[in-house]
Design an enzyme around this catalytic site. Structure first.
Site: not given
Ligand code: F6R
Length: 615
Positions: A2, A27, A74, A100-101, A488, A492, A495, A511, A610
């Site tokens: 949010c 957000r 969100w 927000n929260g 990673e 990517k 997501e 395994h 984000k």
């Molecule tokens: C993946 C991604 C998330 C963040 C995670 C932690 O691309 O963006 O997995 O890495 O939510 O976020 P931060 O780094 O802001 O604590």
């Protein structure tokens, strides 16, 4: 999770709020709403969907109003729909609020309010708070500020809120606990927002509200800041923000994610600037140097993080253990905080977080502090909550990362972790002068190698993405430093393209996951030349024998794996320590192009946000 934005001043509030919401949309983007104060009361519009839909539906509010707040959501409590969207009104329609929260005790508060005759229209926790404010305002005959303070003292949870009273066209009340809130100050005008992006073109003067604080912002008056708990007056020094507008725009790229992938030579260089001084043969990091005793005497280092930052932490473990020989443990912050971990005064706990606001990471860090550990932050967002509670830390200087999928923040985190590991290794005598010098000159050249990787791999990756865009599953394999690269790469892909993918240590494949391999399974193998390269080649043979499709990420000039693989992506040669930075580039591009070809919303993938400021 949010975004909130608000304006009080002499300009039209509506365009500032709409444009601000567009910038905060990373957000949360499942619904949006806004309210402006009109001559005859609130002009309020809210809707399920994106800010563009809100804009369509609310254009008529673009009037002379100079006060208003907006919200991009969100969903936590209640599905995304028009009713659950913010702003929320109190029963008497006198008070309006964006939030927000999460209000954790909303259910018991709601029951009490229902007993007192309040009616609820939405499933949200936020509607409970706005009615609690009305309740205290009426019962105790309070002004808005006092009613907000009384209410927040009843609330358990996390919030950044902005509240307006229909009878007062000159005031916004804001408060924060656990969710960010910045106040921008112009010439007789005030901006409030979850981050500074909504007001950068108007003012760079701002301050961040601290947890447990609230502020009453009145037209033509000084802002009155108080502690929510005891009403004690607080003062904040206004600071000059360092972010530029260009940094938060797409600059001709189709998506923020692509722009951020291509920014990596610069963001890595910026992260090293002033720290890696190759000519002088030193790494200068005040946060480490000032507390070197803590690091050098540490019994162990514990890294806590989530998502991509957790993967950077895993690579940090290899780096610090290899180069500085200090034991490292890496934990998901969400698990660490709830499992009663053993933490000692001689432990150093490092929190890695792009946003610096991730609720689980923040809570893990607070727990570590309570138990007496020295706490260190690696964050990208200056002034973020994590950065402000740590004993010391290093900013990554990657610049604002707006695409929801983390790219340049990840490689900047790896850069900081490399610097820390090399610096500690030098100071505790594990690295010879020669090895230290060779590592730092190689690190100094990494931005150039990243540039070359971008130039040399993009075309090949686009071709591969066309071939595999309709895959339903993918495996990513790597060993050593590049096992976290595999995790990673898989994250990517998942997501942003919504293709199921798993990352595995290459040797673990036999395994279990090998059962999945058939002619439809793309397997991305990250195998730069290292001590166990031959073993990875054997793993690749096992995949080929089962008709899996191999996409190999190898060093320039590779011959063995390249013979077996269906597709070969070459990255420049480097020491193993830095290979995850180079390997990240084609993996980011691969997920990006597959997602684009599938027509996904790359910068705002479904269900994600984000900055994850809820548990
Ligand atoms: C993946 C991604 C998330 C963040 C995670 C932690 O691309 O963006 O997995 O890495 O939510 O976020 P931060 O780094 O802001 O604590």
């Amino acid at each position: 999770m949010c975004g909130i934005v608000g304006y009080l001043g002499n300009r039209k509030a509506y365009p500032i709020i709409i444009n601000g919401l567009k910038r905060l949309e990373y957000r949360g983007y499942d619904s949006a709403g806004l309210v402006v104060m009109e001559d005859d009361g609130f002009g309020l519009v809210k809707t399920k969907g994106k800010v563009s839909e809100l804009e369509e539906k609310s254009k008529f509010l673009n009037n002379g109003s100079t006060l208003g707040v907006g919200h991009t959501r969100w969903a936590t409590h209640g599905e995304p729909n028009d009713v659950n969207s913010h702003p929320h009104l109190s029963n008497d329609e006198q008070i309006v609020l964006v939030h927000n929260g999460i209000i954790e005790n909303y259910d018991s508060l709601k029951t009490e309010l229902i007993q007192k005759g309040f009616v609820f229209h939405s499933e949200t926790d936020t509607e409970v708070l706005v009615n609690l404010i009305q309740y205290f305002k009426d019962k105790e005959n309070l002004n808005l500020t006092e009613a907000v303070r009384y209410s927040l003292n009843e609330v358990v949870g996390a919030y950044a809120i902005a509240v307006m009273d229909k009878n007062d066209p000159d005031e916004i009340v804001v408060a924060r606990l656990g969710s960010p809130l910045v106040i921008g100050i112009g010439d007789n005008e005030f901006f409030i927002a979850s981050d500074a992006s909504p007001f950068l073109e108007f003012t760079k003067e701002a301050f961040y509200l601290d947890d447990g604080e609230m502020a009453t912002i009145r037209r033509d008056k000084d802002i009155d800041i108080r502690k929510i708990k005891d009403n004690l007056k607080v003062t904040h020094t206004v600071q000059e923000l360092k972010i530029n507008l260009e940094e938060i725009e797409k600059s001709g790229y189709e998506h923020f994610m692509l722009k951020e992938i291509y920014e990596q030579p610069k963001s890595i260089r910026d992260t090293m600037r002033g720290r890696l001084l190759v000519d002088e043969g030193i790494i200068k990091m005040a946060g480490i140097w000032d507390y070197q005793e803590k690091f050098l005497n540490a019994k162990r280092i514990i890294i806590v993080a989530c998502g991509t930052s957790y993967h950077a932490g895993l690579i940090g473990e290899y780096l610090i253990e290899d180069l500085a020989r200090i034991p490292v443990e890496v934990e998901y912050a969400s698990e660490f905080r709830y499992r009663n971990p053993i933490i000692n005064r001689k432990d150093v706990v490092i929190a890695i977080s792009q946003s610096g606001e991730t609720a689980d990471t923040l809570a893990a860090l607070k727990l570590a502090r309570e138990k007496g550990a020295f706490i260190y932050g690696i964050n990208n967002v200056v002034g973020s909550s994590i950065a402000r509670i740590t004993d010391a830390g290093s900013y990554t200087h990657a610049g604002p990362e707006i695409g929801v999928a983390s790219t340049k923040a990840f490689t900047a985190q790896l850069t900081i972790l490399s610097l820390i590991a090399i610096k500690l290794g030098k100071h505790n005598g594990n690295l010879s002068k020669e090895r230290f010098n060779s590592l730092i000159s190689e690190l100094d050249n990494i931005p150039e190698l990243v540039q070359k990787t971008l130039e040399n791999t993009a075309e090949k990756v686009i071709e591969i993405s066309e071939k595999y865009k309709n895959a339903t599953n993918a495996l990513y394999l790597g060993r050593g430093y590049n096992f976290p690269s595999a995790l990673e790469g898989a994250l990517k892909l998942k997501e942003i393209s919504y293709i199921h993918a798993e990352g595995y240590p290459a040797a673990e494949m036999k395994h279990g996951p090998i059962a999945l391999i058939d002619e439809n399974m793309p397997v991305v193998i990250i195998a730069p030349r290292t001590g166990y390269y031959e073993k990875v080649v054997s793993n690749a043979m096992e995949i080929k024998a089962r008709k899996g499709q191999i996409i190999a990420v190898v060093n320039t000039g590779d011959t063995e794996l390249s013979k077996i693989a269906d597709h070969v992506i070459e990255i420049p040669n480097s020491s193993e320590e830095f290979s995850p930075i180079l390997a990240a580039i084609p993996l980011q591009l691969l997920s990006y192009y597959i997602a684009v070809k599938l027509g996904r919303n790359v910068d705002q993938p479904r269900n994600l946000a984000k900055s994850v400021t809820v548990e």
